[in-house]
Design a protein around this motif. Structure first.
Motif, PDB file in Angstrom:
ATOM      1  N   SER A 362      -3.515  31.112  20.570  1.00  0.00           N
ATOM      2  CA  SER A 362      -4.541  31.712  20.230  1.00  0.00           C
ATOM      3  C   SER A 362      -4.889  32.339  18.944  1.00  0.00           C
ATOM      4  N   PHE A 363      -4.794  31.875  17.822  1.00  0.00           N
ATOM      5  CA  PHE A 363      -4.864  32.882  16.495  1.00  0.00           C
ATOM      6  C   PHE A 363      -5.972  33.223  15.793  1.00  0.00           C
ATOM      7  N   GLY A 364      -6.946  33.767  16.559  1.00  0.00           N
ATOM      8  CA  GLY A 364      -8.536  33.678  16.060  1.00  0.00           C
ATOM      9  C   GLY A 364      -8.616  35.077  15.687  1.00  0.00           C
ATOM     10  N   PHE A 365     -10.457  35.558  15.949  1.00  0.00           N
ATOM     11  CA  PHE A 365     -10.438  36.273  15.255  1.00  0.00           C
ATOM     12  C   PHE A 365      -9.193  37.587  16.354  1.00  0.00           C
ATOM     13  N   SER A 366      -9.945  37.102  17.920  1.00  0.00           N
ATOM     14  CA  SER A 366      -9.532  38.032  18.626  1.00  0.00           C
ATOM     15  C   SER A 366      -8.178  38.618  18.466  1.00  0.00           C
ATOM     16  N   TYR A 367      -6.616  37.649  18.409  1.00  0.00           N
ATOM     17  CA  TYR A 367      -5.610  37.891  17.968  1.00  0.00           C
ATOM     18  C   TYR A 367      -5.863  38.856  17.016  1.00  0.00           C
ATOM     19  N   SER A 368      -6.400  39.055  15.850  1.00  0.00           N
ATOM     20  CA  SER A 368      -6.198  39.701  14.444  1.00  0.00           C
ATOM     21  C   SER A 368      -7.059  41.203  14.879  1.00  0.00           C
ATOM     22  N   ILE A 369      -7.856  41.262  15.483  1.00  0.00           N
ATOM     23  CA  ILE A 369      -8.713  42.578  15.870  1.00  0.00           C
ATOM     24  C   ILE A 369      -7.642  43.126  16.940  1.00  0.00           C
ATOM     25  N   PHE A 370      -6.821  42.742  18.245  1.00  0.00           N
ATOM     26  CA  PHE A 370      -5.987  43.522  18.749  1.00  0.00           C
ATOM     27  C   PHE A 370      -4.134  44.138  17.781  1.00  0.00           C
ATOM     28  N   ALA A 371      -3.872  42.421  16.902  1.00  0.00           N
ATOM     29  CA  ALA A 371      -2.431  42.719  15.969  1.00  0.00           C
ATOM     30  C   ALA A 371      -3.382  43.941  15.093  1.00  0.00           C
ATOM     31  N   ALA A 372      -4.850  44.272  14.606  1.00  0.00           N
ATOM     32  CA  ALA A 372      -4.711  45.038  13.689  1.00  0.00           C
ATOM     33  C   ALA A 372      -4.806  46.394  14.806  1.00  0.00           C
TER      34      ALA A 372
END
Length: 739
Positions: A362-372
């Motif tokens: 799952s590479f959506g918004f949650s993935y981007s937040i935790f990566a950032a």
């Protein structure tokens, strides 16, 4: 006693009037409801008929094309359905205030009125200290009972009324302890705790989010109400932790996000005050406990629904970075190591959630937040390991994180928070720069000030790339704030690099520092101009950069170079240092010959004047300073050499430049250069015949006239020749048209 009877009589009359008005309002509401039903029923029936009539062709198409397009009907309805407008995040707050402002003001006024009435009774010696507290408790309880009776028909109104009653109870307990000393601090704390528990219980019973906010406010303000000035932080934060656990349970059960935000604001204020007043290891325990509580609060939707809302994302950012600031500051103040343990631990926690999203593909918004968050916290750890300044580094990284979140989510709240945080980061960076004036013998690059600047520069460059092309296609926008941010960002990068350079050459003469600083500034602007497309620099900013570039060229060629010449003649610098400033001609010539760079700049006539002035000043002072250095051996002979150059060689240089301007004007069909050339010749001739001729000896005078005459004749010949060439070309084109 007559005043009390009068007040009770007035209250009874008001209650009677309110009851009659309430009954009338109920009857009116019922009549309006009946009328609305009668009016809307025919309209609803008509809409149903229209929808049924329109649905038949769609159903037929769907039946005929079931094998190929099974979802045509749903697609048509989805395409025709208007998308809901995106509401501003503050709109619910304003709606609530518009609908309930009178109630809020009313209950506030009532509480004040009761307070003034009690004060009046005290001044008249009607009641003693115990009776005063009793009246307060009775009044608060009475207001809460009034809210209880009104809750069925007026839920919001009743919640605000009940909240007012809770406020009266809190203030009564505070006054009873602080002013009248009716009970001890422990008793006062028990009373305020009981009020908080009762308030929370009532909020759950009434299912009122407004009421529990009143309860939380009272719960967090209670320690201040019963404070004696002596700090007992263990007791205080044990109480606050219990309050936050209750908040978390309430939020999980009722999904009341405002309760969590209220608790976070007050908890952070208490923690930061404790950290700044008396940092100790005990505070680290409560920082970690608070981090866990509010992190769970922020992830409740993610745990239940696997989604992150805007408010949850903002809470994740704030709780991570506010905890880092408090924990690292405590460790640094107490001289404990390693300070990077906290950002690394928090990064690991976010990394676990990142791996969870990655495992689900799952590479959506949650993935981007935790990566950032993970990358940002690791970056903070690296910055702290190199001894950068805490607040500046954290705010710089947090600002970039907010920009990234805004780009990923599109929600304006992150952009707003960024524009609030960015000026604070600039102020913190400016305070960091002041250490250049107080610290000595700092290493090159690897010093706390420049490493902090390097973090700021890196995040600022990232912000510039993230903020590129934020406008919607086909929509015109002046991007005022984006342009201001871009200019400030370029300024921050410039100052950060310039101060580091100046610091390490501060033992050199002032002229050398000025020359190096100007040369760096010229090349910095040159790089921005070269990268204008990649950086997506606005056209107006590009023009401003070129103007500033030309001004610096003229300034460096004249004042700075002349100061360097003086210092060289005094043997404080070598001749080789003077040649360094000649490096300015590389970017200058490149920009002049690059038509693509100057395309927007040439749209105004002023641009040609700016180029000509900078070129004349640069070449004139270049020959002037070189001639002085090559002809002088010490400072004593400089005056005569200056005078000789000004009288003999400067008119020749200006004449040559004027001829070049006229030649370019004719060849490129740019009339502005012709005017500038003739103006320059006029100034030169006026100077020659009014002053220079009378200062020369006979040989110099003859030489000057001969050289000047030859140059003027050659210029005239060139002018006439080009004029004939142009005329012949025009005639040839006219003949071709006729044929």
């Amino acid at each position: 006693m007559s005043e009390i009877l009068l007040v009770l009589f007035i209250i009874a009359i008001i209650f009677f009037i309110f009851n009659n008005l309430n009954n009338k309002i109920r009857r009116l509401e019922k009549e309006v409801s009946d009328l609305t039903t009668k009016i809307n029923q025919p309209l609803q029936d008509r809409e149903i008929q229209v929808l049924q009539h329109e649905q038949k062709p769609v159903e037929e198409i769907k039946t005929q094309n079931t094998a190929q397009q099974p979802d045509v009907h749903e697609k048509i309805l989805a395409d025709n359905r208007p998308s809901p407008p995106q509401k501003d995040w503050l709109e619910p707050v304003f709606d609530f205030l518009k609908q309930n402002i009178l109630t809020i003001v009313g209950i506030f006024t009532l509480v004040l009125g009761l307070g003034y009435f009690v004060k009046y009774a005290i001044d008249k010696n009607w009641i003693g200290e115990t009776s005063r507290a009793g009246i307060g408790f009775v009044a608060g309880t009475g207001i809460m009972l009034l809210g209880h009776f009104l809750r069925k028909n007026y839920a919001v109104f009743a919640s605000i009324i009940t909240g007012g009653g809770i406020s009266v109870l809190y203030f009564t307990a505070t006054i009873g302890f602080q002013e009248y000393h009716l009970f001890t601090q422990n008793t006062a704390f028990v009373i305020t705790t009981l009020i908080t528990i009762i308030s929370i219980a009532l909020a759950h019973y009434y299912k009122s989010e407004i009421l529990i906010i009143f309860a939380m406010l009272g719960g967090f303000l209670a320690p201040l109400m019963i404070s004696t000035g002596k700090s007992n932080y263990l007791f205080l934060f044990t109480y606050l932790t219990l309050l936050n656990i209750g908040m978390l349970a309430t939020s999980l059960l009722k999904h009341w996000k405002s309760v969590g935000w209220t608790a976070y604001i007050f908890t952070s204020m208490y923690l930061f005050y404790w950290t700044s007043e008396k940092p100790e290891l005990l505070s680290i325990v409560f920082y970690i406990i608070s981090y866990i509580i509010f992190y769970i609060f922020a992830l409740q939707d993610y745990i239940k629904k696997n989604t992150l809302s805007t408010s949850d994302t903002l809470m994740l950012v704030l709780i991570n970075f506010s905890s880092i600031i408090g924990l690292v500051y405590t460790f640094k103040t107490l001289s404990y190591e390693p300070v990077i343990i906290f950002p690394l631990v928090f990064a690991a926690g976010n990394g676990v959630l990142l791996l969870r999203e990655y495992g689900k593909k799952s590479f959506g918004f949650s993935y981007s937040i935790f990566a950032a968050l993970t990358i940002s916290l690791v970056t903070v750890a690296v910055a702290l390991q190199f001894k950068t300044h805490l607040i500046t580094s954290v705010w710089a990284i947090e600002a970039s994180l907010l920009v990234y979140l805004w780009k990923k989510s599109g929600h304006p709240i992150f952009k707003t928070c960024f524009y609030v945080l960015f000026p604070l980061m600039i102020i913190a960076q400016m305070m960091t720069w002041t250490e250049y004036f107080h610290k000595e013998h700092m290493g090159i690059i690897f010093n706390p000030v420049f490493l902090t600047s390097l973090v700021t520069v890196s995040t600022t460059v990232l912000n510039l790339f993230l903020l590129k092309k934020t406008s919607e296609p086909g929509k015109k926008d002046d991007h005022f704030f984006e342009n201001v941010f871009a200019v400030v960002s370029y300024g921050v990068i410039y100052i950060a690099l310039l101060l580091e350079i100046i610091y390490h050459i501060s033992d050199m003469p002032w002229a050398a520092m000025l020359s190096i600083g100007l040369l760096f500034s010229i090349y910095y602007l040159f790089i921005l101009i070269l990268l204008r497309k990649k950086l997506d620099i606005d056209g107006r900013i590009q023009v401003g950069l070129i103007y500033l570039f030309l001004i610096l060229i003229a300034f460096n060629s004249s004042l700075a170079a002349s100061e360097v010449v003086t210092v060289v003649l005094r043997k404080q610098l070598t001749f080789g240092f003077y040649t360094i400033h000649l490096l300015q001609w590389i970017p200058f010539v490149y920009i002049l010959w690059n038509a693509a760079v100057m395309k927007d700049f040439y749209k105004t006539k002023t641009s040609y004047l700016a180029i000509s002035v900078s070129l004349v000043i640069g070449i004139s002072y270049g020959f002037y300073n070189t001639y002085i250095l090559s002809s002088s051996t010490d400072i004593s002979s400089i005056y005569k050499i200056k005078e000789h150059f000004t009288i003999l060689y400067l008119p020749i240089i200006w004449t040559v430049l004027a001829s070049i301007f006229i030649y370019v004007s004719l060849k490129k069909n740019i009339p502005e250069y012709s005017r500038i050339g003739f103006i320059l010749i006029g100034i030169m001739v006026l100077k020659l015949y009014s002053y220079d001729v009378w200062q020369m000896d006979n040989i110099s005078r003859i030489t000057a006239f001969i050289i000047l005459g030859v140059i003027l004749l050659l210029s005239s010949f060139t002018f006439q020749r080009l004029k004939n060439i142009i005329k012949n070309m025009v005639d040839k084109k006219e003949e071709e048209k006729k044929n």
